[in-house]
Design an enzyme around this catalytic site. Structure first.
Site, PDB file in Angstrom:
ATOM      1  N   TRP A 100       0.819  -1.222   0.000  1.00  0.00           N
ATOM      2  CA  TRP A 100       0.000   0.000   0.000  1.00  0.00           C
ATOM      3  C   TRP A 100       0.844   1.259   0.000  1.00  0.00           C
ATOM      4  O   TRP A 100       0.420   2.298  -0.529  1.00  0.00           O
ATOM      5  CB  TRP A 100      -1.021  -0.043   1.132  1.00  0.00           C
ATOM      6  CG  TRP A 100      -2.005  -1.137   0.860  1.00  0.00           C
ATOM      7  CD1 TRP A 100      -2.121  -2.326   1.518  1.00  0.00           C
ATOM      8  CD2 TRP A 100      -2.955  -1.193  -0.224  1.00  0.00           C
ATOM      9  NE1 TRP A 100      -3.078  -3.104   0.924  1.00  0.00           N
ATOM     10  CE2 TRP A 100      -3.610  -2.444  -0.141  1.00  0.00           C
ATOM     11  CE3 TRP A 100      -3.301  -0.322  -1.248  1.00  0.00           C
ATOM     12  CZ2 TRP A 100      -4.597  -2.824  -1.052  1.00  0.00           C
ATOM     13  CZ3 TRP A 100      -4.290  -0.716  -2.154  1.00  0.00           C
ATOM     14  CH2 TRP A 100      -4.920  -1.950  -2.041  1.00  0.00           C
ATOM     15  N   ASP A 152      -1.543   6.738   5.984  1.00  0.00           N
ATOM     16  CA  ASP A 152      -2.628   5.855   5.569  1.00  0.00           C
ATOM     17  C   ASP A 152      -2.930   4.927   6.743  1.00  0.00           C
ATOM     18  O   ASP A 152      -2.143   4.030   7.046  1.00  0.00           O
ATOM     19  CB  ASP A 152      -2.178   5.065   4.326  1.00  0.00           C
ATOM     20  CG  ASP A 152      -3.234   4.078   3.852  1.00  0.00           C
ATOM     21  OD1 ASP A 152      -4.276   3.935   4.519  1.00  0.00           O
ATOM     22  OD2 ASP A 152      -2.995   3.448   2.796  1.00  0.00           O
ATOM     23  N   LYS A 174     -12.400  -1.627   6.899  1.00  0.00           N
ATOM     24  CA  LYS A 174     -11.698  -2.558   7.776  1.00  0.00           C
ATOM     25  C   LYS A 174     -12.156  -2.343   9.221  1.00  0.00           C
ATOM     26  O   LYS A 174     -12.822  -3.179   9.806  1.00  0.00           O
ATOM     27  CB  LYS A 174     -10.185  -2.407   7.651  1.00  0.00           C
ATOM     28  CG  LYS A 174      -9.679  -2.843   6.270  1.00  0.00           C
ATOM     29  CD  LYS A 174      -8.970  -1.744   5.590  1.00  0.00           C
ATOM     30  CE  LYS A 174      -8.608  -1.958   4.151  1.00  0.00           C
ATOM     31  NZ  LYS A 174      -8.565  -3.261   3.561  1.00  0.00           N
TER      32      LYS A 174
HETATM   33  N1  PMP Z   1      -4.377   1.434   2.002  1.00  0.00           N
HETATM   34  C1  PMP Z   1      -4.456   0.311   2.729  1.00  0.00           C
HETATM   35  C2  PMP Z   1      -3.570   0.168   3.922  1.00  0.00           C
HETATM   36  C3  PMP Z   1      -5.355  -0.697   2.382  1.00  0.00           C
HETATM   37  O1  PMP Z   1      -5.419  -1.820   3.102  1.00  0.00           O
HETATM   38  C4  PMP Z   1      -6.181  -0.516   1.248  1.00  0.00           C
HETATM   39  C5  PMP Z   1      -7.213  -1.543   0.823  1.00  0.00           C
HETATM   40  N2  PMP Z   1      -7.020  -2.828   1.202  1.00  0.00           N
HETATM   41  C6  PMP Z   1      -6.053   0.655   0.516  1.00  0.00           C
HETATM   42  C7  PMP Z   1      -5.155   1.618   0.924  1.00  0.00           C
HETATM   43  C8  PMP Z   1      -6.896   0.905  -0.703  1.00  0.00           C
HETATM   44  O2  PMP Z   1      -8.189   1.163  -0.302  1.00  0.00           O
HETATM   45  P1  PMP Z   1      -9.404   1.306  -1.320  1.00  0.00           P
HETATM   46  O3  PMP Z   1      -9.615  -0.031  -1.921  1.00  0.00           O
HETATM   47  O4  PMP Z   1     -10.525   1.753  -0.416  1.00  0.00           O
HETATM   48  O5  PMP Z   1      -9.035   2.343  -2.316  1.00  0.00           O
END
Ligand code: PMP
Length: 361
Positions: free
Chosen positions: A102, A172, A196
């Site tokens: 991420w 994030d 989450k």
């Molecule tokens: N950052 C993290 C730490 C994540 O776990 C995720 C999704 N699993 C995202 C960003 C991306 O999120 P989204 O699918 O809501 O764009």
């Protein structure tokens, strides 16, 4: 009805009481004559729901008044692009600490807009640790420093907020927000997809220090402008009202359970139990993350023989334990144990793991 223990990484398990309440309220909102899903977001019913959700989140996370709280559609990935559009001038440096998938995504989303630089990365070691703060090569002129508080796929978590001096810290927190108390005042911006720890997919939370709303950033349409969203109370356009409402129910549930300090205690116990089961298995199971960087939310683990993976998943499902398949990038297993996963769920999982080892070890 038999609800399993659901270890999905997101969309993830929600408190059953929240789902029941949402079910009961779905058809007609109080005496409004229609469902909340069918009513204007600017009507008194939703305006109250929205205001309560923000107030409850402020209470839960002790968010200071000089921070705006936004409820936006678009997911965490969209925020990863908007960060650069809103906080960095064209071509300005933005520093990225990359500790997993991420963090890499955040970097990719910012790259068209800013001079996004990797100032530290644990990629060479397979994202199993966090680079020592002393080795980060921060830029003095950076618009911000970005890091991923918890890497959902690699199972790596920062245990402390890094000190980056005067440059705003952007984090994030998608997979660890509200898992323990945080000092919001250490951050310029925190963002998280809700799916989450906060509720259903479809809404993201952005917590942004108000002085940063004054930054010129890059040329952008108003819909990509955090200041415009803040001014409009996150209702610049039609917000994801049902998702916002459902997240609000989760906030009320977390407050009633004792707030984030209580969840921090539960999460510590759950993670300790699961890692002890892995580490105590004599190599039958293994987690490869450096112990000091192990996530308390997402626990990837591998069986000593991956030929057993499908058997493990089938037998787990039969035992009422679902969504344990690891992310395709890593393989193996992953148990996500967010706030809404009860301790009984982790006890059931570790009991199953021991019994499985007994049968197949
Ligand atoms: N950052 C993290 C730490 C994540 O776990 C995720 C999704 N699993 C995202 C960003 C991306 O999120 P989204 O699918 O809501 O764009």
């Amino acid at each position: 009805m038999s609800r399993a223990f659901n270890f999905s990484a997101g969309p993830a398990t929600l408190p059953e009481s929240v789902l029941r309440q949402a079910r009961d309220e779905l058809l007609e909102w109080r005496d409004a004559g229609a469902s909340l899903v069918e009513l204007s977001h600017r009507g008194p019913e939703f305006m109250q729901v929205a205001a309560e959700a923000e107030a409850d989140l402020r209470t839960l996370l002790s968010i200071p008044d000089d921070y705006a709280v936004l409820f936006l559609s678009g997911g965490a990935t969209t925020q990863q692009a908007l960060v650069a559009l809103n906080l960095a001038s064209p071509g300005q440096a933005a520093d990225y600490v990359v500790t997993g998938h991420w963090g890499r995504t955040a970097l990719k989303q910012a790259t068209p807009y800013a001079e996004a630089r990797v100032v530290a990365s644990s990629e060479a070691g397979g994202f199993r640790d966090i680079p020592a703060r002393g080795d980060w090569r921060l830029s003095a002129d950076a618009a911000y420093v970005h890091y991923t508080a918890n890497e959902t796929i690699h199972g790596v978590e920062f245990r402390e907020v890094p000190d980056v001096g005067a440059v705003p810290l952007v984090a994030d927190f998608s997979s660890s927000i509200a898992a323990e108390p945080i000092d919001v005042s250490r951050f310029g911006m925190i963002y998280a997809g809700a799916q989450k720890n906060l509720g259903p997919v479809g809404v993201s939370v952005v917590i942004l220090r108000r002085d940063l709303l004054e930054r010129a950033g890059q040329p952008r349409a108003p819909i990509f402008d955090y200041a415009a969203h803040a001014k409009a109370g996150s209702m610049l356009n039609t917000p994801p009202s049902f998702n916002w409402y459902l997240a609000g129910l989760v906030f009320k549930w977390m407050l009633a359970e004792g707030g984030v300090a209580e969840f921090a205690r539960r999460n510590a116990r759950k993670a300790a139990l699961l890692y002890a089961a892995i580490d105590g298995s004599g190599g039958f199971y293994r987690n490869e993350v450096a112990p000091a960087a192990r996530s308390r939310m997402n626990v990837p683990f591998f069986l000593h023989d991956d030929a057993l993976d499908p058997v493990f998943l089938d037998e787990a499902r039969a035992a009422g334990l679902i969504s344990l398949k690891g992310h395709r990038a890593l393989g193996g297993m992953r148990a996500s144990i967010y706030n809404a996963m009860p301790e009984a769920g982790v006890q059931a999982l570790t009991g199953f793991m021991q019994a499985f080892q007994g049968r197949h070890g």
